[in-house]
Design an enzyme around this catalytic site. Sequence first.
Site, mmCIF file in Angstrom:
data_model
loop_
_atom_site.group_PDB
_atom_site.id
_atom_site.type_symbol
_atom_site.label_atom_id
_atom_site.label_comp_id
_atom_site.label_asym_id
_atom_site.label_seq_id
_atom_site.Cartn_x
_atom_site.Cartn_y
_atom_site.Cartn_z
ATOM 1 N N TYR A 140 0.823 -1.207 0.000
ATOM 2 C CA TYR A 140 0.000 0.000 0.000
ATOM 3 C C TYR A 140 0.861 1.264 0.000
ATOM 4 O O TYR A 140 0.456 2.290 -0.531
ATOM 5 C CB TYR A 140 -0.891 0.044 1.247
ATOM 6 C CG TYR A 140 -2.188 -0.721 1.142
ATOM 7 C CD1 TYR A 140 -2.206 -2.066 0.801
ATOM 8 C CD2 TYR A 140 -3.399 -0.086 1.416
ATOM 9 C CE1 TYR A 140 -3.403 -2.756 0.729
ATOM 10 C CE2 TYR A 140 -4.597 -0.781 1.354
ATOM 11 C CZ TYR A 140 -4.596 -2.112 1.011
ATOM 12 O OH TYR A 140 -5.789 -2.791 0.950
ATOM 13 N N LYS A 189 3.525 -15.250 3.315
ATOM 14 C CA LYS A 189 3.773 -16.057 2.123
ATOM 15 C C LYS A 189 5.286 -16.254 2.057
ATOM 16 O O LYS A 189 5.954 -15.883 1.077
ATOM 17 C CB LYS A 189 3.216 -15.329 0.890
ATOM 18 C CG LYS A 189 3.200 -16.146 -0.380
ATOM 19 C CD LYS A 189 2.158 -17.251 -0.402
ATOM 20 C CE LYS A 189 2.330 -18.106 -1.642
ATOM 21 N NZ LYS A 189 1.466 -19.302 -1.649
ATOM 22 N N ASP A 221 -2.477 -18.388 1.643
ATOM 23 C CA ASP A 221 -3.450 -19.162 0.863
ATOM 24 C C ASP A 221 -4.111 -20.222 1.759
ATOM 25 O O ASP A 221 -5.326 -20.420 1.737
ATOM 26 C CB ASP A 221 -2.820 -19.788 -0.387
ATOM 27 C CG ASP A 221 -1.475 -20.451 -0.140
ATOM 28 O OD1 ASP A 221 -0.932 -20.342 0.978
ATOM 29 O OD2 ASP A 221 -0.960 -21.101 -1.077
ATOM 30 N N ASP A 245 -6.156 -6.969 4.661
ATOM 31 C CA ASP A 245 -7.315 -6.379 3.983
ATOM 32 C C ASP A 245 -8.187 -7.494 3.425
ATOM 33 O O ASP A 245 -9.401 -7.521 3.614
ATOM 34 C CB ASP A 245 -6.832 -5.454 2.854
ATOM 35 C CG ASP A 245 -7.986 -4.851 2.083
ATOM 36 O OD1 ASP A 245 -8.950 -4.402 2.732
ATOM 37 O OD2 ASP A 245 -7.940 -4.843 0.834
ATOM 38 N N ASP A 249 -12.053 -9.123 5.041
ATOM 39 C CA ASP A 249 -13.323 -9.177 4.297
ATOM 40 C C ASP A 249 -13.839 -10.610 4.255
ATOM 41 O O ASP A 249 -15.027 -10.864 4.420
ATOM 42 C CB ASP A 249 -13.148 -8.677 2.848
ATOM 43 C CG ASP A 249 -13.512 -7.205 2.700
ATOM 44 O OD1 ASP A 249 -13.247 -6.433 3.643
ATOM 45 O OD2 ASP A 249 -14.045 -6.830 1.640
HETATM 46 C C1 IPM Z 1 -10.346 -1.350 4.290
HETATM 47 C C2 IPM Z 1 -10.621 -0.826 2.910
HETATM 48 C C3 IPM Z 1 -9.488 0.112 2.504
HETATM 49 C C4 IPM Z 1 -8.203 -0.679 2.540
HETATM 50 C C5 IPM Z 1 -9.687 0.779 1.118
HETATM 51 C C6 IPM Z 1 -10.988 1.532 1.037
HETATM 52 C C7 IPM Z 1 -8.533 1.644 0.757
HETATM 53 O O1 IPM Z 1 -10.782 -1.879 2.017
HETATM 54 O O2 IPM Z 1 -10.248 -0.547 5.233
HETATM 55 O O3 IPM Z 1 -10.240 -2.571 4.446
HETATM 56 O O4 IPM Z 1 -7.875 -1.383 1.582
HETATM 57 O O5 IPM Z 1 -7.504 -0.587 3.559
HETATM 58 MG MG MG Z 2 -10.803 -3.767 2.898
#
Ligand code: IPM
Ligand code: MG
Length: 356
Positions: A140, A189, A221, A245, A249
Amino acid sequence: MKIALIKGDGIGPEVTEQALKVLYAVSERFKCKFEYREALLGGRAIDETGVPLPDETVDICAGSDAVFLGAVGGPKWDGLPGNLRPEAGLLGIRRALKLFANLRPVMLFPQLRTASPLKAEILSQGFDIMIVRELTGGAYFGEKKRVETKDGIKAWDMMEYTSREIERIAGIAFGIARKRRKRITIVDKANVLESSRLWREVTGSIMKDYGDVEIAYMYVDNAAMQLIRNPGQFDVILTENLFGDILSDEASMLAGSLGMLPSASLGASKACLFEPIHGSAPDIAGKDIANPLAAILSCGMLLKYGFGMEKESDAVLEAVNNALDKGYRTADIMQQGMTLVGTEKMGSIVAENILI
Ligand code: IPM
Ligand code: MG
């Protein structure tokens, strides 16, 4: 206690509104006072000031005791170059406030067991995971570039870490593990990436200071698969920015919906940042259907981690539990026989639960 408020874009403003209702209820019940200062970030900041992270926003946030953020981003700004996109504002404020540790708790509200797409037999064993995501390093923030080559355009995002960056996030993660079930899984990884091998070296040497914490390494993975196969095996997951990240999710679906997961970003400055992990969901913005619980639970984290207000934070969690117990559900977690409510209504119900 000063709170900087960034409503943001998409569903950001509407979920923030609900989180605010809950904070008002907390101040009423516990007789405490919060002062709010609004700041611009992301798409709205671009529209109003031309940049995703105005200097004034950094000043307001740095001068506050905590920052609450709804969500940023949307298709309107997708065509902008990377450094001018709304997301650049979010990364910028994380970086400016040196918020290197992102805590993303994944837990299952028992009321939502059947809202999760996972089989009951997997969920019945229960799980309670704390994902500790490094937030200001890796791909990032590493060098990003494009160059013309004879094979066309070449682009790269450098995934880079210093041992110092790994040490400080590992220190936080080990400390958290110590207060929990004392088990930490470091996800990387290392069979391919040099930066992952450095993570192993550094965490391996830190481990000596935390003899009571059990440590395991897992390739990312495999971790993605294990989260679905057997989530109960995890206590604290420590990982770098991009992996964290993605895995957070994924893990949110264990809890039934992305709309349930809060987060806290802690670091070197006094102003920590609290935000739901979901994005701005522009497709459902303004329709009063977004789930405000992730934002509300983020306020719970703000009270606990930002202000050390444990009982106030517990009250928020209890109020959310009560709303779910009474059968109230937003669309994303709706189940048969339950009462479907919108964003506003869910916020009001939780706020009322704080007061009774
Ligand atoms: C999160 C989001 C952010 C990230 C995006 C919106 C830049 O997905 O906070 O997880 O990737 O950190
Ligand atoms: Mg995210």
